[in-house]
Design a protein around this motif. Structure first.
Motif, PDB file in Angstrom:
ATOM      1  N   UNK A 495       0.825  -1.223   0.000  1.00 49.05           N
ATOM      2  CA  UNK A 495       0.000   0.000   0.000  1.00 49.05           C
ATOM      3  C   UNK A 495       0.857   1.271   0.000  1.00 49.05           C
ATOM      4  N   UNK A 623      -5.392 -14.802  -1.715  1.00 51.39           N
ATOM      5  CA  UNK A 623      -5.173 -13.519  -1.081  1.00 51.39           C
ATOM      6  C   UNK A 623      -4.251 -12.727  -1.973  1.00 51.39           C
TER       7      UNK A 623
ATOM      8  N   UNK B 464      -2.690 -13.570   5.853  1.00 50.17           N
ATOM      9  CA  UNK B 464      -3.018 -13.343   4.448  1.00 50.17           C
ATOM     10  C   UNK B 464      -2.828 -11.887   4.061  1.00 50.17           C
ATOM     11  N   UNK B 465      -3.350 -10.987   4.905  1.00 55.72           N
ATOM     12  CA  UNK B 465      -3.273  -9.566   4.596  1.00 55.72           C
ATOM     13  C   UNK B 465      -1.807  -9.132   4.552  1.00 55.72           C
ATOM     14  N   UNK B 468      -0.374 -10.275   1.390  1.00 59.61           N
ATOM     15  CA  UNK B 468      -0.898  -9.467   0.285  1.00 59.61           C
ATOM     16  C   UNK B 468      -0.287  -8.070   0.284  1.00 59.61           C
ATOM     17  N   UNK B 469       0.013  -7.550   1.456  1.00 58.31           N
ATOM     18  CA  UNK B 469       0.583  -6.202   1.515  1.00 58.31           C
ATOM     19  C   UNK B 469       2.097  -6.239   1.385  1.00 58.31           C
ATOM     20  N   UNK B 470       2.663  -7.440   1.323  1.00 56.98           N
ATOM     21  CA  UNK B 470       4.110  -7.551   1.172  1.00 56.98           C
ATOM     22  C   UNK B 470       4.864  -7.095   2.397  1.00 56.98           C
ATOM     23  N   UNK B 471       4.259  -7.280   3.583  1.00 52.05           N
ATOM     24  CA  UNK B 471       4.953  -6.881   4.807  1.00 52.05           C
ATOM     25  C   UNK B 471       6.182  -7.767   4.996  1.00 52.05           C
TER      26      UNK B 471
END
Lengths: 627, 627
Positions: A495, A623, B464-465, B468-471
């Motif tokens: 993001x 996801x 998952x998040x 998806x956010x590439x953390x």
């Protein structure tokens, strides 16, 4: 809130008020002259339920002998009715746009008079709703005394139903109201006919204690007669509603509206005279728990099915009479808003093409009023007629000016009739004010100027704001100038990458900013950590790390932006990265820094803040992040 | 809302909870070992108010003869207390970060066990609040029976005060609690001493009807003794709280916390034994409207000032005991949130540096619980000990694993003690479950797995998040790409000029858009009017006029943007002009198209919507627009 929940609430609301309508569909909902009776005349017609009663209550203090004055006073009122009907037929012709007294005053008498008319009409409409519903419930509790303790809740429930019907749109409402209106008109005329034809077939008196004083408390005086006359004038309220609502009629509008006006005048006059004759003949006096109308019906047809059927019908049509105001006030509110006297939101039609703000305002005002007087009609009557008669006076005076100005054929003739009407209604208004001041009329004396003051203040604001916004003038050419884009990030993530991408698309001058909270005893140094990560990523723009010992992240960012602005005097665009999960329930799991921040940045004039949303697909097994 | 109103509400809130604090200032608020008693040990100390009572209530069904078992059962409980105190001293050393059973399980027993510990602790903390407050109010109504009818409102009022104190911060709370805690400890020990020393100085029995069955309903069986033992174990709840809250202590933290733990064990053990001896000696049985503790005090010191003073003190410290949970649950919530088992908002400190979400959640959960059981302590006791003892078992088992793994000096010795503790507490947990299942323990059997399921689901979402956010990974380089800027305007005005200026600053590709509502019978053509005005202004970007017959302006704009996006696949920045008057009250007068529109555009992933605010100076006589 997630789109799912939004959808559910919106769906429920649509179920109540119906789907959005085209403006064109609404015009198909317009009414015929007969439909004009339920839509715009119930207020006037149903005032037979409290008008004669108001006369009798005043006269009763002078003893039973004074009651023979009911008939002559009623005749005087019917003459005034004829003048008003004639007058409003002219208004319909001259002001087909509706608005009645307000439009006439605005066109002929100037700003102050039109403000006065607008304020008087607002007071009038609000009182009509409260009086009609309260009188309807009084009729119900006359027939079913056990309901008397629930008066206020019943009033509010009826108000809620009427409000909802009007939020759906008046057209469908008018059609639904036609049947009870006809039952009421035919039924009441039949009751009067029966009473007149079978004068000896008197039924047993009804239960309830006579409220007639055993001896006269007061002599019959001119003042008493004037008081009785002015009290009875409450029967004339609502005569103006048709002229206020001309745009609701099918074409040819003016002709249909004029027909309805005459129909109304004839029926109302007949009813008032008939009831007065019967009241006089049967020596009807005030009784506890029984309205005068209820007594007359009971005596005429006995306490059988006809009595209960008629009582119920009266309750229904009185409740529907409140609808007259819902037809009038929102239209008036729209006119006032377009003239910059009310907030512009009153001129905005909602999905059902109705002026929802006006409808809601009327519902709230009249609901509060009914609660304040405990649903008691007689406590509202003293307030009631003043607003209406102020409107009558203004529109008749306005018409006199109008005839003098436009000079159509036979203008002198018209001007004389309207002038007479103006003098009589002005006199009645002054009598109301004088005789009812301490009984509640002072409320109107305060409310009307208060509304006028409000109108002026709002008007002044819009004038100033319009000048400041350059409305009506051609503004200068737009001046593009360099913009600085600031991206507040909480971590190095996709993001954040997306928001930085957007920032670089919009400007070459991009700064990323992050807040590091220093807490004693925490492991590591979050400020150094994110700086190292940023260096490894090396996305282009520099990262400014703001250290704080407080827990708010919005305050340091706001202070940083203020400082930047003070230094560079530039417009600052703030792009806040935010991940939006595709399921509403997952949104609870996101921190809401984006909302906290965009709220804090709102309304700083040099900041343009936007959230950069990024869909997060987390439902099911896949996801992924969508750009 | 205007900044004025926002400021007023925020100011009122600050008056209640105090101004924002620095993290550093909070560390100064940390507690000493003696302050650890009011801050973290009241839950355990005050369980003398319901623990002995619970034993007596169970034994009473077997008749007066069974009451001599109170003393031996209490001795067994005190032995278990000693094991637990020893064990938690080890936990304090091994896990100085706090979190107690949760931290031990996470470190040694894996995911499932730590989830189980977390769930059990949440249930435990919630019940502690409800039981403590309800027991405090029961003590109050024992002394003042006339208050009995207001039990639930009094409970909720106390809960509200405690919640507010904790939102201010625990440090100041702990200091305020020291005095009543000391009065309670010294007072109750004095009562016990008086009872033991003057065994013949018995005072008159108290009013209230004995609830002792006149004959034994049940024989004394092993099951009954086990039930009585497990019921009495409710007196051990709270022993774990010090280990859960180590970070709250001043440095050296571990030493201070260990001191407090030993202090707590000694005082609690003394109290339990002393009360059991007195109850045995005086044959105290259950009485209506009188707690067992209240009876003992009454018999020992008579019904004078000492009795009432002590009753009031017990009420106060019981209410404050609820505070133990407010010290523990928010910290635990923060740990769970950091481990992705709870929404991240639980890990966010507010302006007062407290975990406000945890505090509010605990207040709501325990408030609902107290309302559900009508403020009756005995209906909560069956649920109470299960969560606590699950935590005891897990932390002792975890320590055994810990010693085996780390092998410090004398590790075998420690492991044997902790192993014994684990076996005894596991046995007690199983007895609770078996004997109390139908009395309410089933609620816990449902609630704990439900929390565990919630943790798993939340954990899966964050995994998952995060992916998806590439953390934790370095994202790709930002990719600037052309952006289209759309400016929805309602008129030709200076706010529109400003928004267009901004748009041209950000992109060369700007489109203005406006909605014209077509209504039949309206004067003129609004679409043509604005197009002509636009042509006269000629600001650069083209104006797209969207005609609609509906009243919504958001829907056509949304449809237009969707179409644009489908055609050009570009990011679309929407800049909404808005005039913001400088006085909050004037904002009501603006139409709120900007809010309607930005709400409608929110969360469309390809739209970045921003309001372009323009200050409107309308106060006083000068009216100007500031850029």
């Amino acid at each position: 809130m997630g789109s799912g929940e939004r959808g559910a609430a919106a769906g429920l609301w649509q179920l109540l008020v119906g789907p959005p309508l085209r403006a064109r569909e609404v015009s198909r909902e317009q009414i015929s002259s007969v439909q004009g009776l339920p839509a715009l005349s119930l207020d006037a017609l149903t005032s037979v339920a409290y008008g004669p009663e108001a006369i009798i209550l005043v006269l009763a203090v002078a003893g039973a002998g004074a009651l023979h004055l009911v008939l002559p006073i009623t005749i005087a009122i019917v003459v005034l009715l004829a003048i008003l009907v004639f007058s409003y037929r002219q208004v319909i012709d001259a002001y087909p746009g509706g608005g009645g007294a307000y439009a006439v005053s605005r066109g002929n008498l100037g700003t102050r008079a039109s403000q006065l008319a607008g304020a008087a009409l607002i007071v009038d409409y609000t009182l009509t709703v409260a009086v009609s519903i309260a009188a309807g419930v009084a009729s119900l509790t006359s027939a079913y005394p056990s309901l008397a303790s629930a008066t206020v809740p019943i009033c509010l429930a009826i108000l809620a139903v009427i409000t909802l019907l009007n939020l759906r749109g008046l057209g469908s409402a008018a059609r639904a109201f036609l049947l009870p209106t006809m039952v009421f008109i035919v039924g009441l005329l039949a009751v009067i006919a029966i009473g007149l034809i079978h004068p000896l077939a008197r039924h047993a008196p009804l239960p309830g204690v006579s409220l007639m004083p055993t001896r006269a408390l007061e002599a019959v005086s001119v003042l008493l007669v004037l008081k009785a006359f002015s009290a009875g004038c409450s029967a004339l309220t609502g005569v103006e509603a048709i002229a206020n609502g001309v745009p609701l009629f099918k074409r040819p509008r003016q002709r249909r509206a004029r027909q309805t006006e005459v129909l109304l005048g004839a029926i109302l006059g007949l009813m008032l005279l008939g009831l007065a004759v019967l009241a006089d003949r049967w020596h009807i006096g005030p009784r506890s728990g029984q309205t005068v109308l209820s007594q007359i019906i009971g005596v005429a047809v006995g306490r059988g099915w006809a009595f209960y059927g008629m009582s119920l019908t009266i309750t229904v049509v009185l409740a529907l009479a409140a609808n007259t105001s819902f037809g009038g006030l929102p239209v008036l509110g729209g006119l006032l808003a377009r003239d910059n006297y009310l907030p512009h939101v009153y001129a905005v039609r909602d999905d059902r093409q109705v002026f929802a703000s006006g409808i809601w305002s009327l519902a709230v005002l009249s609901g509060v009023l009914m609660i304040a007087v405990d649903g008691n009609t007689q406590r509202l009557i003293p307030l009631f007629a003043i607003g209406v008669f102020t409107g009558f006076t203004l529109s008749q005076t306005g018409l006199v000016v109008h005839w003098r100005r436009t000079r159509p054929p036979r203008w002198m003739h018209r001007a004389v009739i309207n002038g007479t009407g103006a003098v009589v209604t002005a006199a009645a208004t002054i009598i109301f004010l004088g005789t009812k001041f301490t009984e509640g009329a002072w409320v109107v004396v305060i409310a009307v100027p208060a509304f006028m003051l409000l109108f002026s203040r709002i008007h002044r604001y819009y004038q100033r704001a319009g000048r400041a916004m350059g409305l009506g003038t051609i503004p200068g050419r737009p001046r593009p100038r360099p913009s600085l884009v600031v991206v507040p990030v909480v971590d190095v993530s996709r993001p954040a990458q997306r928001a930085i991408s957007e920032a670089l698309s919009l400007s070459d001058d991009v700064i990323a900013v992050t807040v590091a909270i220093d807490a004693p005893g925490q492991d590591g140094d979050p400020a150094r950590d994110i700086q190292e990560e940023w260096a490894r990523w090396n996305p282009g723009p520099p990262l400014k790390v703001l250290r704080t010992e407080y827990s708010s992240i919005a305050d340091p960012i706001l202070a940083f932006l203020d400082e930047l602005h003070a230094k560079r005097q530039e417009q600052i665009v703030v792009l806040i990265p935010v991940a939006v999960p595709d399921r509403a329930r997952y949104r609870l799991l996101q921190n809401h820094y984006d909302l906290v921040l965009s709220n804090a940045l709102r309304d700083r004039p040099y900041i343009i803040a936007a959230r950069v949303p990024m869909s997060l697909h987390v439902a099911g097994d896949e996801t992924r992040l969508e750009d």
